[in-house]
Design a protein around this motif. Structure first.
Motif, mmCIF file in Angstrom:
data_model
loop_
_atom_site.group_PDB
_atom_site.id
_atom_site.type_symbol
_atom_site.label_atom_id
_atom_site.label_comp_id
_atom_site.label_asym_id
_atom_site.label_seq_id
_atom_site.Cartn_x
_atom_site.Cartn_y
_atom_site.Cartn_z
ATOM 1 N N SER A 182 0.826 -1.209 0.000
ATOM 2 C CA SER A 182 0.000 0.000 0.000
ATOM 3 C C SER A 182 0.859 1.257 0.000
ATOM 4 C CB SER A 182 -0.928 -0.007 1.220
ATOM 5 O OG SER A 182 -1.790 -1.116 1.201
ATOM 6 N N VAL A 183 1.886 1.297 0.841
ATOM 7 C CA VAL A 183 2.763 2.475 0.884
ATOM 8 C C VAL A 183 3.576 2.588 -0.399
ATOM 9 C CG1 VAL A 183 4.623 3.600 2.162
ATOM 10 C CG2 VAL A 183 2.840 2.351 3.390
ATOM 11 N N TRP A 184 3.976 1.468 -0.958
ATOM 12 C CA TRP A 184 4.727 1.481 -2.220
ATOM 13 C C TRP A 184 3.909 2.110 -3.340
ATOM 14 C CZ3 TRP A 184 9.602 0.435 -3.834
ATOM 15 C CH2 TRP A 184 9.808 0.232 -5.211
ATOM 16 N N ALA A 185 2.621 1.805 -3.399
ATOM 17 C CA ALA A 185 1.756 2.397 -4.424
ATOM 18 C C ALA A 185 1.669 3.908 -4.268
ATOM 19 C CB ALA A 185 0.360 1.773 -4.342
ATOM 20 N N SER A 186 1.642 4.413 -3.032
ATOM 21 C CA SER A 186 1.602 5.864 -2.816
ATOM 22 C C SER A 186 2.934 6.515 -3.170
ATOM 23 C CB SER A 186 1.250 6.161 -1.352
ATOM 24 O OG SER A 186 -0.041 5.707 -1.035
ATOM 25 N N LEU A 187 4.028 5.844 -2.864
ATOM 26 C CA LEU A 187 5.342 6.416 -3.178
ATOM 27 C C LEU A 187 5.589 6.501 -4.674
ATOM 28 C CD1 LEU A 187 7.618 4.749 -0.472
ATOM 29 C CD2 LEU A 187 7.101 7.180 -0.702
ATOM 30 N N GLN A 188 4.984 5.609 -5.444
ATOM 31 C CA GLN A 188 5.178 5.662 -6.890
ATOM 32 C C GLN A 188 4.535 6.905 -7.511
ATOM 33 O OE1 GLN A 188 7.325 3.398 -8.347
ATOM 34 N NE2 GLN A 188 7.520 2.990 -6.153
ATOM 35 N N LYS A 189 3.547 7.494 -6.817
ATOM 36 C CA LYS A 189 2.903 8.712 -7.307
ATOM 37 C C LYS A 189 3.602 9.983 -6.834
ATOM 38 C CE LYS A 189 -1.555 6.339 -7.049
ATOM 39 N NZ LYS A 189 -2.917 6.336 -6.438
ATOM 40 N N LEU A 190 4.618 9.833 -5.993
ATOM 41 C CA LEU A 190 5.306 10.987 -5.413
ATOM 42 C C LEU A 190 6.346 11.518 -6.386
ATOM 43 C CD1 LEU A 190 5.655 12.729 -2.865
ATOM 44 C CD2 LEU A 190 7.370 11.089 -2.090
ATOM 45 N N ASP A 191 6.290 12.817 -6.651
ATOM 46 C CA ASP A 191 7.244 13.467 -7.547
ATOM 47 C C ASP A 191 8.528 13.767 -6.778
ATOM 48 O OD1 ASP A 191 8.580 14.822 -9.498
ATOM 49 O OD2 ASP A 191 7.154 16.470 -9.682
ATOM 50 N N PRO A 192 9.663 13.198 -7.160
ATOM 51 C CA PRO A 192 10.898 13.453 -6.414
ATOM 52 C C PRO A 192 11.361 14.903 -6.487
ATOM 53 C CG PRO A 192 11.342 12.213 -8.426
ATOM 54 C CD PRO A 192 9.862 12.256 -8.270
ATOM 55 N N GLN A 193 10.904 15.640 -7.492
ATOM 56 C CA GLN A 193 11.297 17.038 -7.604
ATOM 57 C C GLN A 193 10.734 17.884 -6.470
ATOM 58 O OE1 GLN A 193 13.577 17.945 -9.727
ATOM 59 N NE2 GLN A 193 13.601 15.866 -10.608
ATOM 60 N N VAL A 194 9.597 17.456 -5.910
ATOM 61 C CA VAL A 194 9.027 18.199 -4.789
ATOM 62 C C VAL A 194 9.941 18.121 -3.577
ATOM 63 C CG1 VAL A 194 7.043 18.356 -3.238
ATOM 64 C CG2 VAL A 194 6.694 17.773 -5.639
ATOM 65 N N GLU A 195 10.493 16.941 -3.335
ATOM 66 C CA GLU A 195 11.448 16.787 -2.237
ATOM 67 C C GLU A 195 12.706 17.603 -2.486
ATOM 68 O OE1 GLU A 195 13.971 13.235 0.023
ATOM 69 O OE2 GLU A 195 12.555 12.771 -1.598
ATOM 70 N N ASN A 196 13.204 17.583 -3.706
ATOM 71 C CA ASN A 196 14.400 18.372 -4.028
ATOM 72 C C ASN A 196 14.149 19.862 -3.875
ATOM 73 O OD1 ASN A 196 15.751 15.987 -4.659
ATOM 74 N ND2 ASN A 196 15.161 16.072 -6.821
ATOM 75 N N ALA A 197 12.929 20.301 -4.209
ATOM 76 C CA ALA A 197 12.602 21.715 -4.048
ATOM 77 C C ALA A 197 12.623 22.118 -2.579
ATOM 78 C CB ALA A 197 11.223 22.006 -4.650
ATOM 79 N N GLY A 198 12.077 21.250 -1.706
ATOM 80 C CA GLY A 198 12.108 21.555 -0.282
ATOM 81 C C GLY A 198 13.528 21.628 0.260
ATOM 82 N N LEU A 199 14.407 20.731 -0.188
ATOM 83 C CA LEU A 199 15.793 20.760 0.251
ATOM 84 C C LEU A 199 16.520 21.985 -0.278
ATOM 85 C CD1 LEU A 199 16.704 16.973 -0.240
ATOM 86 C CD2 LEU A 199 16.290 18.152 1.922
ATOM 87 N N SER A 200 16.203 22.382 -1.498
ATOM 88 C CA SER A 200 16.867 23.561 -2.076
ATOM 89 C C SER A 200 16.487 24.850 -1.371
ATOM 90 C CB SER A 200 16.527 23.662 -3.570
ATOM 91 O OG SER A 200 15.133 23.906 -3.732
ATOM 92 N N PHE A 201 15.323 24.876 -0.714
ATOM 93 C CA PHE A 201 14.907 26.060 0.028
ATOM 94 C C PHE A 201 15.438 26.069 1.459
ATOM 95 C CE2 PHE A 201 11.602 26.494 -3.261
ATOM 96 C CZ PHE A 201 11.729 27.856 -3.525
ATOM 97 N N GLY A 202 16.285 25.130 1.798
ATOM 98 C CA GLY A 202 16.953 25.134 3.087
ATOM 99 C C GLY A 202 16.307 24.293 4.161
ATOM 100 N N SER A 204 15.464 20.991 6.350
ATOM 101 C CA SER A 204 16.216 19.791 6.714
ATOM 102 C C SER A 204 15.530 18.558 6.144
ATOM 103 C CB SER A 204 16.310 19.681 8.237
ATOM 104 O OG SER A 204 15.016 19.504 8.803
ATOM 105 N N PRO A 205 16.277 17.461 5.990
ATOM 106 C CA PRO A 205 15.635 16.235 5.475
ATOM 107 C C PRO A 205 14.456 15.772 6.328
ATOM 108 C CG PRO A 205 18.020 16.046 5.372
ATOM 109 C CD PRO A 205 17.738 17.303 6.114
ATOM 110 N N PHE A 206 14.560 15.936 7.669
ATOM 111 C CA PHE A 206 13.444 15.528 8.518
ATOM 112 C C PHE A 206 12.222 16.408 8.281
ATOM 113 C CE2 PHE A 206 11.057 15.964 12.515
ATOM 114 C CZ PHE A 206 10.666 14.643 12.692
ATOM 115 N N THR A 207 12.441 17.721 8.102
ATOM 116 C CA THR A 207 11.322 18.624 7.830
ATOM 117 C C THR A 207 10.677 18.311 6.486
ATOM 118 O OG1 THR A 207 12.391 20.375 9.132
ATOM 119 C CG2 THR A 207 10.644 21.054 7.603
ATOM 120 N N VAL A 208 11.489 17.999 5.482
ATOM 121 C CA VAL A 208 10.943 17.634 4.172
ATOM 122 C C VAL A 208 10.119 16.357 4.277
ATOM 123 C CG1 VAL A 208 11.558 16.904 1.845
ATOM 124 C CG2 VAL A 208 12.764 18.803 2.908
ATOM 125 N N PHE A 209 10.615 15.413 5.052
ATOM 126 C CA PHE A 209 9.853 14.181 5.219
ATOM 127 C C PHE A 209 8.538 14.440 5.936
ATOM 128 C CE2 PHE A 209 8.727 10.641 8.044
ATOM 129 C CZ PHE A 209 8.473 9.662 7.109
#
Length: 299
Positions: A182-202, A204-209
């Protein structure tokens, strides 16, 4: 001059093929009716039959079976134990399954495919075989106790077999792949660029998660939780093998009434009440989930 036929607006003529969907789905509906609906209906009818120890099942209809289950503290304890077991297995499946799936999704090929097969591979093995394996591991002379004793962690074997702890551990291992799927199906819809955008704005990895990844995989976690809870509440093989005869849950209690005391109406009443309880929990959880996400999206 020949008279011309009046023009009819589109859609006003006779509809063709209106019954085609029903015709195409008829084999599946008949299979569902024959293998699920009719047996459940017969079980529900059986639960209202009277029972006598000398004469067996009687044709009289009564509510005594439900009154016995609902009014006896023995069955209250069994239902509460089953609910606690299902809740503990669901929480542990989410606690270990979600990080496991996130780590798995970040692996590169071919390791991701290999570990995905390792995680989901136990689904190809009978639950009885997996449970018997856990029974061997959890014995007083099993591998777990032997290893803990050799490491000096314990002085005497820890009792895991025929205990609630052992049932929770074994059942979590049996049902965790459903949470991973079930979690794998949700992760496949997740755009990795959104995570990279959060990291680029400063951030932390925990906050992005916490602020980006977790809200998007919550539907998968909740869906997996519903599946795991329903399967854990109705599990029979693992509680009967690991828990033994003393540690009863609802499924084993119904089994005993059917095959030990031969009180089929009482066993059917227990099974029907378990089904109703599962349906109520799932429907209530879905309603709460829909209401919560409707509020979020309205905002």
């Amino acid at each position: 001059m020949t008279a011309r036929a009046p023009l009819t607006p589109p859609g006003s003529g006779p509809k063709r093929g209106a019954g085609a969907p029903w015709l195409l789905s008829a084999p599946a509906l008949l299979l569902l009716l024959g293998l699920l609906v009719i047996p459940l209906a017969l079980t529900a009818v059986l639960s209202f039959n009277a029972f006598d120890g000398t004469r067996g099942i009687l044709p009289q209809m009564t509510l005594a079976n439900y009154a016995e289950v609902l009014g006896d503290g023995y069955y209250h304890e069994i239902f509460l134990r089953t609910a606690g077991l299902a809740l503990a297995v669901t929480l542990l499946s989410a606690l270990f399954g979600v990080p496991e799936t996130i780590i798995l999704s970040r692996m590169k090929a071919p390791w991701r495919g290999i570990f995905l097969i390792v995680i989901l591979g136990p689904l190809l093995v009978s639950v009885v075989v997996r449970t018997l394996g856990w029974a061997i591991l959890m014995g007083n002379n099993g591998l777990i106790n032997e290893a803990l004793t050799a490491l000096g962690v314990i002085d005497s074997p820890v009792r895991m077999l025929f205990s609630m702890t052992g049932v929770v551990i074994a059942l979590t291992h049996v049902l965790m792949p459903f949470m991973v799927i079930s979690v794998w199906a949700s992760l496949q819809k997740l755009d990795p660029q959104v995570e990279n955008a959060g990291l680029s704005f400063g951030a932390s990895p925990f906050t992005v998660f916490r602020r980006v990844i977790l809200p998007q995989i919550v539907p998968g976690i909740l869906s997996g939780g519903i599946i795991v809870f329903a399967l854990a509440a109705s599990a029979f093989a693992t509680p009967s093998i690991i828990g033994g005869r003393r540690l009863k849950v609802v499924a084993t209690a119904a089994y005993d009434e059917f095959l030990s005391t031969l009180n089929w109406p009482l066993g059917a009443a227990i099974a029907v009440l378990l089904l109703i309880a599962n349906i109520l929990v799932i429907v209530a959880f879905n309603r709460w989930l829909e209401r919560r996400y409707r509020q979020v999206f309205d905002l």
